[in-house]
Structure formats: structure tokens, C-alpha cells
Design a protein around this motif. Structure first.
Motif, mmCIF file in Angstrom:
data_model
loop_
_atom_site.group_PDB
_atom_site.id
_atom_site.type_symbol
_atom_site.label_atom_id
_atom_site.label_comp_id
_atom_site.label_asym_id
_atom_site.label_seq_id
_atom_site.Cartn_x
_atom_site.Cartn_y
_atom_site.Cartn_z
ATOM 1 N N LEU A 281 -21.276 -38.263 33.207
ATOM 2 C CA LEU A 281 -20.876 -38.062 34.601
ATOM 3 C C LEU A 281 -19.515 -37.387 34.647
ATOM 4 O O LEU A 281 -18.480 -38.031 34.832
ATOM 5 C CB LEU A 281 -20.841 -39.401 35.350
ATOM 6 N N GLN A 282 -19.520 -36.104 34.420
ATOM 7 C CA GLN A 282 -18.288 -35.329 34.431
ATOM 8 C C GLN A 282 -18.097 -34.700 35.806
ATOM 9 O O GLN A 282 -19.020 -34.134 36.379
ATOM 10 C CB GLN A 282 -18.333 -34.232 33.355
ATOM 11 N N GLY A 283 -16.894 -34.803 36.322
ATOM 12 C CA GLY A 283 -16.624 -34.206 37.615
ATOM 13 C C GLY A 283 -16.252 -35.250 38.647
ATOM 14 O O GLY A 283 -16.297 -36.472 38.408
ATOM 15 N N ASP A 284 -15.871 -34.762 39.815
ATOM 16 C CA ASP A 284 -15.428 -35.618 40.900
ATOM 17 C C ASP A 284 -16.559 -35.732 41.916
ATOM 18 O O ASP A 284 -16.813 -34.807 42.689
ATOM 19 C CB ASP A 284 -14.161 -35.029 41.540
ATOM 20 N N TYR A 285 -17.230 -36.869 41.910
ATOM 21 C CA TYR A 285 -18.341 -37.087 42.825
ATOM 22 C C TYR A 285 -17.892 -37.969 43.992
ATOM 23 O O TYR A 285 -16.937 -38.743 43.886
ATOM 24 C CB TYR A 285 -19.517 -37.744 42.104
ATOM 25 N N TYR A 286 -18.616 -37.857 45.073
ATOM 26 C CA TYR A 286 -18.304 -38.641 46.270
ATOM 27 C C TYR A 286 -19.053 -39.965 46.233
ATOM 28 O O TYR A 286 -20.259 -40.012 45.966
ATOM 29 C CB TYR A 286 -18.690 -37.858 47.526
ATOM 30 N N ILE A 287 -18.342 -41.050 46.498
ATOM 31 C CA ILE A 287 -18.931 -42.379 46.590
ATOM 32 C C ILE A 287 -18.826 -42.846 48.034
ATOM 33 O O ILE A 287 -17.737 -42.885 48.608
ATOM 34 C CB ILE A 287 -18.224 -43.384 45.661
ATOM 35 N N ALA A 288 -19.956 -43.180 48.625
ATOM 36 C CA ALA A 288 -19.961 -43.643 50.004
ATOM 37 C C ALA A 288 -19.183 -44.956 50.114
ATOM 38 O O ALA A 288 -19.438 -45.889 49.338
ATOM 39 C CB ALA A 288 -21.396 -43.831 50.497
ATOM 40 N N PRO A 289 -18.229 -45.061 51.046
ATOM 41 C CA PRO A 289 -17.410 -46.286 51.146
ATOM 42 C C PRO A 289 -18.228 -47.549 51.357
ATOM 43 O O PRO A 289 -17.945 -48.590 50.748
ATOM 44 C CB PRO A 289 -16.504 -45.988 52.345
ATOM 45 N N ALA A 290 -19.262 -47.491 52.205
ATOM 46 C CA ALA A 290 -20.073 -48.683 52.448
ATOM 47 C C ALA A 290 -20.788 -49.133 51.179
ATOM 48 O O ALA A 290 -20.900 -50.339 50.902
ATOM 49 C CB ALA A 290 -21.086 -48.399 53.558
ATOM 50 N N PHE A 291 -21.263 -48.177 50.393
ATOM 51 C CA PHE A 291 -21.945 -48.489 49.135
ATOM 52 C C PHE A 291 -20.958 -49.103 48.142
ATOM 53 O O PHE A 291 -21.244 -50.106 47.485
ATOM 54 C CB PHE A 291 -22.556 -47.213 48.552
ATOM 55 N N MET A 292 -19.790 -48.516 48.056
ATOM 56 C CA MET A 292 -18.755 -49.008 47.151
ATOM 57 C C MET A 292 -18.357 -50.436 47.504
ATOM 58 O O MET A 292 -18.234 -51.299 46.626
ATOM 59 C CB MET A 292 -17.537 -48.084 47.220
ATOM 60 N N ASP A 293 -18.170 -50.685 48.788
ATOM 61 C CA ASP A 293 -17.744 -52.019 49.214
ATOM 62 C C ASP A 293 -18.785 -53.067 48.851
ATOM 63 O O ASP A 293 -18.442 -54.158 48.379
ATOM 64 C CB ASP A 293 -17.497 -52.021 50.723
ATOM 65 N N LYS A 294 -20.064 -52.762 49.061
ATOM 66 C CA LYS A 294 -21.107 -53.754 48.816
ATOM 67 C C LYS A 294 -21.256 -54.070 47.337
ATOM 68 O O LYS A 294 -21.306 -55.250 46.944
ATOM 69 C CB LYS A 294 -22.435 -53.240 49.373
ATOM 70 N N VAL A 295 -21.326 -53.036 46.492
ATOM 71 C CA VAL A 295 -21.530 -53.261 45.065
ATOM 72 C C VAL A 295 -20.294 -53.921 44.443
ATOM 73 O O VAL A 295 -20.402 -54.875 43.662
ATOM 74 C CB VAL A 295 -21.866 -51.937 44.353
ATOM 75 N N ALA A 296 -19.116 -53.423 44.785
ATOM 76 C CA ALA A 296 -17.878 -53.990 44.222
ATOM 77 C C ALA A 296 -17.712 -55.440 44.650
ATOM 78 O O ALA A 296 -17.326 -56.301 43.847
ATOM 79 C CB ALA A 296 -16.680 -53.156 44.655
#
Length: 412
Positions: A112-127
Motif C-alpha cells: 500500500l504505497q501512496g497517500d490514500y483517503y480514509i473515510a472519517p466515519a470508517f476510521m472512527d468505527k474500526v479504531a
């Protein structure tokens, strides 16, 4: 039976002691010094350590064979413990011969090379799910062990989760629905427990966060119409329910030991339709649910990061998204792939056409004798053209029911 050198020991671990070159005691059933000499001459190898005893004074290898999960390769080639014959100087005098293999069970995401976008709602739930499971001893609440991420096809559930793992420094063990069935009854359930324990060892031995992730779980456990439910389906469901109820006591067949406490490891599963899964497994006490449906803003941000290296502006991305609404995220990734088709066909003509293509690709290309493939320049117009082609294929699949055409003469 002394002449054959085969001991008559029972199941109490004494048959290994009969192989010892030392004078036998009363528990070994030996006769005298002559018998001991004959037994010593029957040793398989002078380098063998079969006479080794465990902490209780019983034959070490005999006890090792009784524990199904504790084979020689799991202990490792440690000098003087198993058999010096398998240590060797090339491995080092104190080396674990399967250490590197076990390390590969985890996913580190170097690709996973590069700067990808992570959806904030997805990040909050998994984290939040991961952190709650690691802090469960300090929280006075009921924490579900499993997080079920579900939603439409091709919406990037797995990819977003892997991006979050990379951002958080988590090294997960990832399974697919194809591993939830086997010709051997009970094997998938045992595999899940084994992977869970391996993930716990990553936490204990490496000091890194880890979790167990199962992709497309409804494809392996879901019940669709007249789908047959197998024994392995039932065992996998029961295994996951048992993990959710007892996350620190996980057996894969060995004898229970009071000190054998497994670290609590969060489990994340993805799927398209969780209603097809056995209802008690997805109840709130065992599984927390998260429905992932990216908003238009999420789609624009993700696709813009995807096309940013091609020089496509955010305005161009918005134009593409507006032209093809209600499409899954994987559709916009397929646009870029489709633009390569003409360039690849042109490259095939440059190397001499389709004749002898196999030899050229496998030998000449690796030897550097073929022209370098130049990727096409990405433009909004080319992507839109590819999009119309993909939409046409989607409509053909939806509207053309060839199976009905094939079977119409059999009706009645």
C-alpha cells in the motif's frame, strides 16, 4: 521381547525410558545389565536425544506426542531440546526453523504505497472497536469481540479496513470465506482458533497490535435459499460464538493449563448481507455492526486520491462521479484499468502480433528484448469513454438473461 529391542511399556510414558542407555529401574520393566546393553545398541542415532526427560521426569518426546498442537517444528530446533541432528550450523546453534514462516501469517501492507483517503466515519468505527477490546479490562461495559462491517458490493470495505490497519500500525491475520469450508470436518473451526492464537502471539512476542479479519463472511456462512448447511458451517459459527463468549480461553486440541491464557484479540468481519448469517452470532452482545455506505463526499475524496498521481483535478473527478452516479467505488477503479486496453493492444502489435506471444512474454520480455510498455496518459475524456463502456456491459448482464433463453424449450 528383549531380543527385538522393542519395549513393552504402557501408556504412562515409560516406553521412552526403555530406550535410555542408563540402567533400567523398576518402572521400566528391565532385567539386568545385558538387557541395557542390547537396548543401547538399538538406539536409532548417536545424536538422538530421546532419553531426555521433562520436568516431571517422564519421556519428553512421548509427552510431546500426546499434545496435538505441540509438534517438533512448533518448539523449534533448539540445541539439546529436541534433536541436535536438525539444528545444524547453517541454522545457528539455537534457531527456530519455522519462525519466519509464522511471521508471514500477518499482513504488513508494504504494497500500500501512496497517500490514500480514509473515510472519517470508517476510521472512527474500526479504531474504536480495536481500542475498546484492548482496554476491556479498564472499561466497565460489555464490549463485543466481533465487528461486522457490511454494505453494498465493491464499496471498499476491505481496502478501507486495511488502510486503517496501516495507519494504526496493526498487523492483522486475514482470512477469506474460502477457508471456512473443508473436506475435513472441523478443520475450518480449528483454523480460526489457530489463527486467533497466532494473532495473540503477535501481541505477546512482538509487542504489536493485531487482530483477526475474515473477509466476505456471508459468502462462507450465509444461507441463501436452499443452500446446504454443512457440519463445518455449524462448527465455524459455534467457534466464533465461543470466541466472543470466551476470548481468552481458546483451545486447538491441547490439554488445558491454568497458565494458558490467550490475549483478547478483536475480530473484524466483512460482508454484503449479515442477515444471511445465523442470528445468535450477530446479536449485539457478540457482534457490533457498522453499515458502510460512502457518501458522495467520501467517493469524491477517495477517487481523487486514486487519480491524483495521473494529474486529474478534483473538478474532473466530480465530473466523472456526476456522470456515473450510484456506482460502487470499484467502478471508478475499473475506469483506469479499461483505459489501458488500447495501449496494450498497440504494444502487442509492436512486438510482432499474437503469434509466438507466449515465448516473447515469458522469455524476451524478462531479458529486456521487448519495447517498454508506456502507460497511456489519463484524461477525463478517456475515463468517461471507459465509463460508458463499463455501464453498457453492466446493462447487458442485467437485461440479458441467457439462462432463460437456454431453458425456454424445456418449459412445459
Amino acid at each position: 521381547m528383549a531380543a527385538s529391542g522393542v519395549p513393552s511399556g504402557g501408556s504412562d510414558g515409560t516406553e521412552g525410558e526403555n530406550l535410555s542407555p542408563s540402567p533400567p529401574d523398576s518402572s521400566s520393566g528391565g532385567g539386568g545389565g545385558g538387557n541395557a546393553d542390547r537396548r543401547q545398541s538399538k538406539r536409532i542415532s548417536e545424536q538422538s536425544s530421546w532419553e531426555a526427560k521433562d520436568s516431571e521426569g517422564k519421556d519428553y518426546l512421548y509427552r510431546l506426542g500426546q499434545e496435538a498442537d505441540n509438534m517438533n517444528i512448533a518448539v523449534g530446533a533448539r540445541q539439546g531440546v529436541i534433536d541436535d541432528l536438525f539444528v545444524g550450523n547453517f541454522l545457528g546453534r539455537d534457531s527456530d526453523i519455522v519462525f519466519d514462516y509464522r511471521q508471514k501469517a500477518t499482513r504488513s501492507f508494504q504494497y500500500l504505497q501512496g497517500d490514500y483517503y480514509i473515510a472519517p466515519a470508517f476510521m472512527d468505527k474500526v479504531a474504536c472497536h480495536i481500542v475498546k477490546n484492548y482496554l476491556v479490562d479498564h472499561l466497565d461495559i460489555k464490549v463485543p469481540l466481533i465487528l461486522g462491517v457490511w454494505g453494498g458490493k465493491g464499496q471498499g470495505k476491505t481496502f478501507q479496513t486495511e488502510l486503517i490497519f496501516r495507519a494504526m500500525g496493526v498487523e492483522p491475520i486475514i482470512m477469506s470465506s474460502g477457508e471456512l469450508e473443508s473436506e475435513n470436518a472441523g478443520e475450518p473451526g480449528r483454523l480460526i482458533r489457530q489463527r486467533y492464537r497466532t494473532s495473540s502471539q503477535v501481541v505477546q512476542n512482538q509487542g504489536k497490535m493485531s487482530c483477526l479479519m475474515i473477509n466476505d463472511i456471508d459468502a462462507g456462512l450465509g444461507r441463501f435459499g436452499n443452500t446446504q448447511v454443512t457440519v463445518n458451517n455449524q462448527i465455524v459459527v459455534g467457534t466464533l460464538m465461543n470466541l466472543a463468549d470466551n476470548p481468552t480461553r481458546v483451545s486447538i486440541g491441547q490439554r488445558w493449563r491454568d497458565s494458558d491464557v490467550t490475549h483478547r484479540i478483536p475480530v473484524i468481519v466483512t460482508g454484503n448481507d449479515l442477515t444471511t448469517i445465523y442470528a445468535p452470532l450477530i446479536r449485539d452482545g457478540r457482534m457490533d455492526k457498522f453499515y458502510w455506505q460512502p457518501t458522495r463526499e467520501d467517493i469524491v475524496n477517495i477517487v481523487h486520491r486514486m487519480y491524483e498521481k495521473d494529474g486529474i483535478s478534483r473538478g474532473g473527478v466530480e465530473t466523472i462521479v456526476n456522470l456515473f452516479p450510484n456506482q460502487a467505488l470499484d467502478f471508478y477503479g475499473a475506469l483506469r484499468s479499461r483505459t489501458y486496453d488500447l495501449s496494450i493492444l498497440k504494444w502487442i502489435d509492436e512486438i510482432g502480433g499474437y503469434e509466438d506471444l507466449s515465448r516473447k512474454l515469458l522469455k524476451d520480455y524478462k531479458a529486456g528484448k521487448l519495447p517498454t510498455f508506456i502507460p497511456p496518459e489519463q484524461t477525463v475524456e478517456a475515463l468517461v469513454e471507459s465509463g460508458h463502456s463499463l455501464v453498457k456491459e453492466q446493462e447487458l448482464i442485467t437485461n440479458t438473461r441467457l439462462s432463460k433463453e437456454y431453458m425456454k424449450n424445456l418449459d412445459g
